[in-house]
Design an enzyme around this catalytic site. Structure first.
Site, PDB file in Angstrom:
ATOM      1  N   ASP A   1      37.164  37.212  38.388  1.00  0.00           N
ATOM      2  CA  ASP A   1      38.164  37.088  39.829  1.00  0.00           C
ATOM      3  C   ASP A   1      38.303  36.020  39.737  1.00  0.00           C
ATOM      4  OD1 ASP A   1      38.733  37.764  41.578  1.00  0.00           O
ATOM      5  OD2 ASP A   1      37.157  38.126  43.102  1.00  0.00           O
ATOM      6  N   GLY A   2      39.724  35.483  40.402  1.00  0.00           N
ATOM      7  CA  GLY A   2      39.769  33.967  40.501  1.00  0.00           C
ATOM      8  C   GLY A   2      40.927  33.950  42.184  1.00  0.00           C
TER       9      GLY A   2
ATOM     10  N   GLU B   1      43.209  34.349  38.581  1.00  0.00           N
ATOM     11  CA  GLU B   1      43.179  35.171  37.927  1.00  0.00           C
ATOM     12  C   GLU B   1      43.174  35.995  36.365  1.00  0.00           C
ATOM     13  OE1 GLU B   1      41.159  37.636  39.521  1.00  0.00           O
ATOM     14  OE2 GLU B   1      42.280  37.349  42.199  1.00  0.00           O
TER      15      GLU B   1
ATOM     16  N   ASP C   1      39.770  43.131  39.622  1.00  0.00           N
ATOM     17  CA  ASP C   1      40.517  43.265  40.985  1.00  0.00           C
ATOM     18  C   ASP C   1      42.110  42.529  41.383  1.00  0.00           C
ATOM     19  OD1 ASP C   1      40.366  40.576  42.299  1.00  0.00           O
ATOM     20  OD2 ASP C   1      38.836  41.185  43.458  1.00  0.00           O
TER      21      ASP C   1
ATOM     22  N   HIS D   1      37.167  43.053  47.261  1.00  0.00           N
ATOM     23  CA  HIS D   1      35.939  42.302  48.732  1.00  0.00           C
ATOM     24  C   HIS D   1      35.958  44.087  49.769  1.00  0.00           C
ATOM     25  CE1 HIS D   1      37.100  38.400  48.982  1.00  0.00           C
ATOM     26  NE2 HIS D   1      38.036  38.689  48.576  1.00  0.00           N
TER      27      HIS D   1
ATOM     28  N   ASP E   1      33.544  36.214  43.368  1.00  0.00           N
ATOM     29  CA  ASP E   1      34.779  35.479  43.891  1.00  0.00           C
ATOM     30  C   ASP E   1      33.597  34.373  44.562  1.00  0.00           C
ATOM     31  OD1 ASP E   1      36.630  35.712  47.201  1.00  0.00           O
ATOM     32  OD2 ASP E   1      34.516  35.664  47.087  1.00  0.00           O
TER      33      ASP E   1
END
Length: 268
Positions: A104-105, A144, A170, A226, A236
């Site tokens: 994740d970014g 990301e 995501d 999320h 995250d």
């Protein structure tokens, strides 16, 4: 005279803030008027902590928040090494990969301070957390993409030792850019169909080249961000942690910790 009932503990899985609360007044502030709120009362702290950790109906816990009044009960610490919940659209039985990588970014503001994060599960247990690649002038997309590049590097090592690997991301932009669009961009000299140069060419070129060398051996899956998927939530937190600490390298999160510890960190 009826026996006096002991205090209740209220678990909020989905609400303005999530956690365990010691009064209905506190709980109701989090759920009243909140769309699709999920909450329940329990007669003991132990039952509440167990329910919060497993989520409603035994699913993965919802994304964790920090109550503003500070009076909620902190979930019990539990070992960090545990099986990742299934991604949306899959069943637990479908999680048959030896290594599951969540990347994740995060960037705040966007553009601004950016960082990347990763959570690695091996044989169904959380094994490593990574964070860093800080960029003071980054974007959500660059963060990301950097996270995906690191995930592919780990996949390369895992595949070399004979493991099956799935990467969860995501960002549909990142997945599509690397697995679908990059081929056409490359044929056009890294330009879009209208002749305009693509954004983030250096990161995309490096990441796409790595993907091309592994695509027959690695699976890349989209995971909803999320949404309470543990691996995604951990990645995250690591991404935001890397941005907050301004860590330019990509480093392993040190020391002993629990999943609950990491979920208390700032969200991206």
């Amino acid at each position: 005279m009826a026996a006096r009932q002991g205090p209740k503990f209220y678990v909020v899985w989905v609400g303005r803030h999530t956690g365990i609360f010691t009064s209905w007044e506190e709980c109701s502030r989090q759920v009243k008027g909140y769309p699709k709120a999920r909450f329940k009362s329990f007669p003991s702290r132990e039952e509440a902590e167990a329910a919060f950790s497993t989520g409603p109906r035994g699913n993965a816990p919802a994304k964790q928040g920090k109550p503003s009044n500070g009076r909620s009960v902190t979930p019990a610490k539990r070992p960090a090494r545990r099986q990742p919940p299934a991604s949306p659209g899959t069943s637990a039985a479908a999680n048959t990969y030896d290594t599951e990588i969540y990347c994740d970014g995060a960037c705040e503001p966007n553009p601004g301070d950016a960082g990347s994060g990763m959570a690695i599960y091996r044989d169904g247990e959380l094994a490593e957390l990574w964070y860093g690649l800080y960029n003071p002038a980054g974007t959500n997309n660059t963060a990301e993409l950097n996270a995906m590049q690191q995930a592919l590097r780990v996949a390369q090592e895992e595949i070399a030792r004979g493991a099956s690997v799935r990467i969860h991301c995501d960002s549909t932009y990142t997945i599509n850019a690397i697995t679908k669009w990059a081929g056409g961009w490359k044929r056009r000299g890294w330009k879009k169909a209208d002749g305009q140069p693509i954004k983030n060419p250096e990161i995309i070129q490096r990441t796409h080249a790595l993907y091309e060398s592994l695509k027959s051996k690695v699976t890349i899956a989209h995971v909803k961000g999320h949404a309470g998927v543990e691996g995604n939530e951990l990645a995250d937190r690591m991404a935001m942690y890397g941005a907050d600490r301004k860590e330019r390298d990509f480093v392993r999160y040190p020391g002993d910790y629990t999943v609950a510890d990491i979920l208390q960190l700032r969200r991206g």
